[in-house]
Design an enzyme around this catalytic site. Structure first.
Site, PDB file in Angstrom:
ATOM      1  N   ASP A 143       0.771  -1.036   0.166  1.00  8.66           N
ATOM      2  CA  ASP A 143      -0.001  -0.053   0.072  1.00  8.66           C
ATOM      3  C   ASP A 143       0.839   1.374   0.154  1.00  8.66           C
ATOM      4  O   ASP A 143       2.056   1.192   0.540  1.00  8.66           O
ATOM      5  CB  ASP A 143      -0.753   0.007   1.058  1.00  8.66           C
ATOM      6  N   GLU A 193       0.061  -0.872   5.830  1.00  6.07           N
ATOM      7  CA  GLU A 193       1.373  -0.056   6.709  1.00  6.07           C
ATOM      8  C   GLU A 193       1.070   1.476   6.721  1.00  6.07           C
ATOM      9  O   GLU A 193       1.329   2.170   7.639  1.00  6.07           O
ATOM     10  CB  GLU A 193       2.659  -0.312   6.012  1.00  6.07           C
TER      11      GLU A 193
END
Lengths: 456, 456
Positions: A88, A152
């Site tokens: 991500d 994250e």
């Protein structure tokens, strides 16, 4: 058998093309409208792990974004390395400040420009390609497990549950993460500490509706003005954080430790010129290196309220907001700090407004050991690859998983980062050097080699 | 000949339908994307003036939005009344707080809900309908001129040039403006003063790009944090404005004047309950009525910087902004105050940021006389219409044209407003009472009648 240098040389165009394909996915975890892109990215990562030779590849669902898992167990008696990364990325805005579109990777001056180029697609993908080399050349000297997550950048909210539920599957001897930076290609370094994080959103409410600032201005508290007073009071005149108890658990470094830290190459004039600032800022009594590494901070990440469009509107807004994050240093606890902040902010709020503090996410600070086999293996690998011994540094960023792993799996981490501080992480024009990318791919198999050797 | 009451009674459905048609134009002057709607609105207003019987109707181009002009000269020896109003409206955002769409007028509980319902479409359109009545019934006892502009909500930037270039055409004996409020339908009132305005936008720049708040946080000044410190310092602990020289030109009211002002009906508990606040706020030593009417103010109308989307982003922004407006009271000068603000803001900015102050627009404060024929005519008209003598009040808003007219045309203004403070001007769910609208249409011909009589 090809050496890794030869393999990188003959495959580098393909390595770049594959990374570009990965960078084209707008896998922004902060904004739910990219959910479908997140799923596509996870599936792409899983395919690449399979192609490289991983077994048991799975896109594991969570209550949030999926986690990609894959492994290669060559021999249960060998040590096991777990590679963690995240697919991500941060939001790309403000879009107008990008020189080229964030999700169309472009090469300029030997750098790959794209959101996620360094953080963390470009860095975790080096491990996939290094693994591919080791598989093809029968050079995998350790067992390997991959865990590439998709949250994250929003605090890894569902990773904890996944780790707890998969302790056996994830069992390993050391975790390797490439999601940090080194000083330069000429001076390699290894981060040995990460700051924790407490991220909150505050909402200040004044009147129950937006008001005409002529009719009510001066007679009713303006929540935007009140918010500025509240935030302004959070740092004192020495730029210490003015929340009672905030520093209570901070472990002060010894004079020797501070001296060692300040030996890292750092040119303040270059630093200021790069950032376009006339003066640095920060907590009195500490150097810039210390302020960004070993001291806790409180930063406004976003603030908004009232009319923010073109032109002028004479409104006294009903609400004003801020996103505020605190970076924490070893021995501080994110939940404790979040509670201290909340209590303090609610206490200082005057009676003519209401304030609400919503915790977003947190993460714990960590220090990684420099006397471990894993650290020594990383040191040797970098030294061989860069012809210079790496020095330990303390990073200012946060990777919540590191503390979580230490707690749940009882293993330490090596932060084998190949980025640079100037890579514009979280900013427009994020970039990652092609040389950093290829050097990283070259270095990783050396780490595996030395880690296996030192474990013997 | 029909009386005005009879005429309103038999035409009220049409009067409402016509107003609704006018309210459906999203004539937002602050945002250039509504330029075409602005032009359509001006053309609609011109058509309605023609239909009502005005001569020489013209949509006059300016360097900004057009001004609609029309007139009826019945007899050059009669006094001439100039009706000023504005067809532009404030932006409608935040859109999500509207119960019904801002440009689809909806009636609930006897109120018309729409952007511009009270400010100022509903109010200036009363004059068009009152004029229609006077024309149809041969009851126009004064000459009349209409000047309806399209930039009031953005500071009437091009009206000054128009007025200067059209002094002969605009020549009049009194200006009537319905763009203010009265206390209530039970207690009519006439505003006898308006605050001036100085509107600025400030931009604080720290580093030359957005930074990762982990890598740079604590070591580089955050412009959002600095902006909060700068704004917080603009009010002292007594909520006085802390800009040197800010109050120098303010004329303090006498004890008697302040006592008279504070006699207006005002229930602080009702005021707080209506706004949903626990405590009022404001300059020490003054009542709420005084704070909102006779004292200058400084309000944050908008503030923004960094990441303001969903979720969390750990960014140290490059820039932060605020829109700030100051309401001015008689004898203060908007240009002087704008310069004082700019100088002060630039002076207090610390060396680790750059600040820029951009003036948006200004307007001068005014006091209108209560001993003029026009004021007396308004008083008599309201008393006859509402069966109660109106009381003079001091309004907190600003209508820049009033001072401009006084200067350029040497005439005074009567603020014949029929709105209520609770009409949500500049806010979501702006409204205007149907009764206020119809009562206004009834009252205006009485003003013309008495103004002609008292002039004899």
């Amino acid at each position: 058998m090809q050496t890794i240098k030869e393999y990188v040389q003959s495959n580098k165009d393909r390595f770049l093309e594959e990374l570009f394909a990965l960078l084209r996915f707008p896998s922004i975890s902060a904004d739910s409208k990219y959910k479908e892109d997140i799923v596509k990215t996870a599936s792409f990562v899983a395919d690449k792990l399979k192609e490289a030779g991983a077994d048991k590849v799975e896109v594991c669902p969570t209550a949030g974004n999926p986690i990609v898992y894959g492994e290669k167990i060559v021999d249960p008696s060998l040590p096991t390395v777990l590679v963690y990364g995240h697919y991500d990325v941060q939001p790309a805005d403000p879009l107008e400040l990008w020189d080229t579109p964030p999700f169309e990777p472009t090469v300029r001056n030997g750098k790959i420009y794209a959101r996620g180029a360094a953080d963390d697609k470009g860095q975790f993908y080096m491990h996939v390609k290094a693994f591919e080399y080791m598989m093809k050349n029968n050079a995998l000297s350790c067992n390997i497990k991959f865990m590439i997550e998709g949250e994250e950048e929003v605090g890894s909210a569902h990773l904890g549950d996944f780790v707890k539920a998969n302790k056996d599957r994830l069992k390993n001897d050391v975790i390797v993460i490439s999601d940090t930076s080194m000083i330069s290609l000429e001076q390699p370094s290894i981060e040995t500490g990460l700051r924790g994080l407490s991220y909150v959103e505050v909402e200040v409410t004044g009147p129950n509706r937006d008001l005409h600032s002529g009719v009510y201005g001066g007679a009713v508290a303006n929540p935007a003005t009140v918010l500025t007073k509240l935030i302004a009071s959070l740092h004192d005149d020495n730029n210490h954080i003015a929340i009672p108890g905030f520093y209570d658990d901070v472990i002060e470094l010894s004079k020797e430790e501070r001296e060692a830290l300040n030996k890292a190459p750092f040119d303040i004039e270059e630093y200021k010129a790069d950032l376009g600032i006339d003066e640095v800022w920060g907590e009195k009594g500490y150097t810039s290196i210390e302020r960004a590494g070993i001291r806790p901070t409180l930063e406004v990440n976003g603030i908004w309220g009232g009319y923010i469009g073109e032109g002028a509107k004479t409104v006294l807004p009903s609400k004003a907001y801020a996103k505020i994050s605190m970076r924490l240093v070893p021995n501080q606890n994110s939940e404790k700090i979040t509670n201290l902040f909340k209590k303090h902010f609610e206490t200082i709020a005057p009676a003519y407004v209401n304030v609400e503090v919503k915790p977003h996410h947190g993460g714990e600070p960590v220090v990684t050991p420099t006397n471990s086999i894993a650290y020594q293996a990383a040191e040797k690998a970098l030294e061989e690859s860069f012809n210079k011994k790496p020095i330990p540094t303390r990073g200012g960023g946060s990777i919540p998983i590191v503390a979580l792993f230490e707690k749940e799996l009882n293993v330490k981490t090596v932060l084998l980062g190949f980025g640079l501080d100037s890579d514009n992480l979280h900013s427009p024009n994020e970039k990652y050097g092609i040389e950093n990318y290829l050097k990283g791919i070259e270095t990783i198999p050396l780490f595996f080699k030395y880690y296996a050797e030192l474990n013997k």
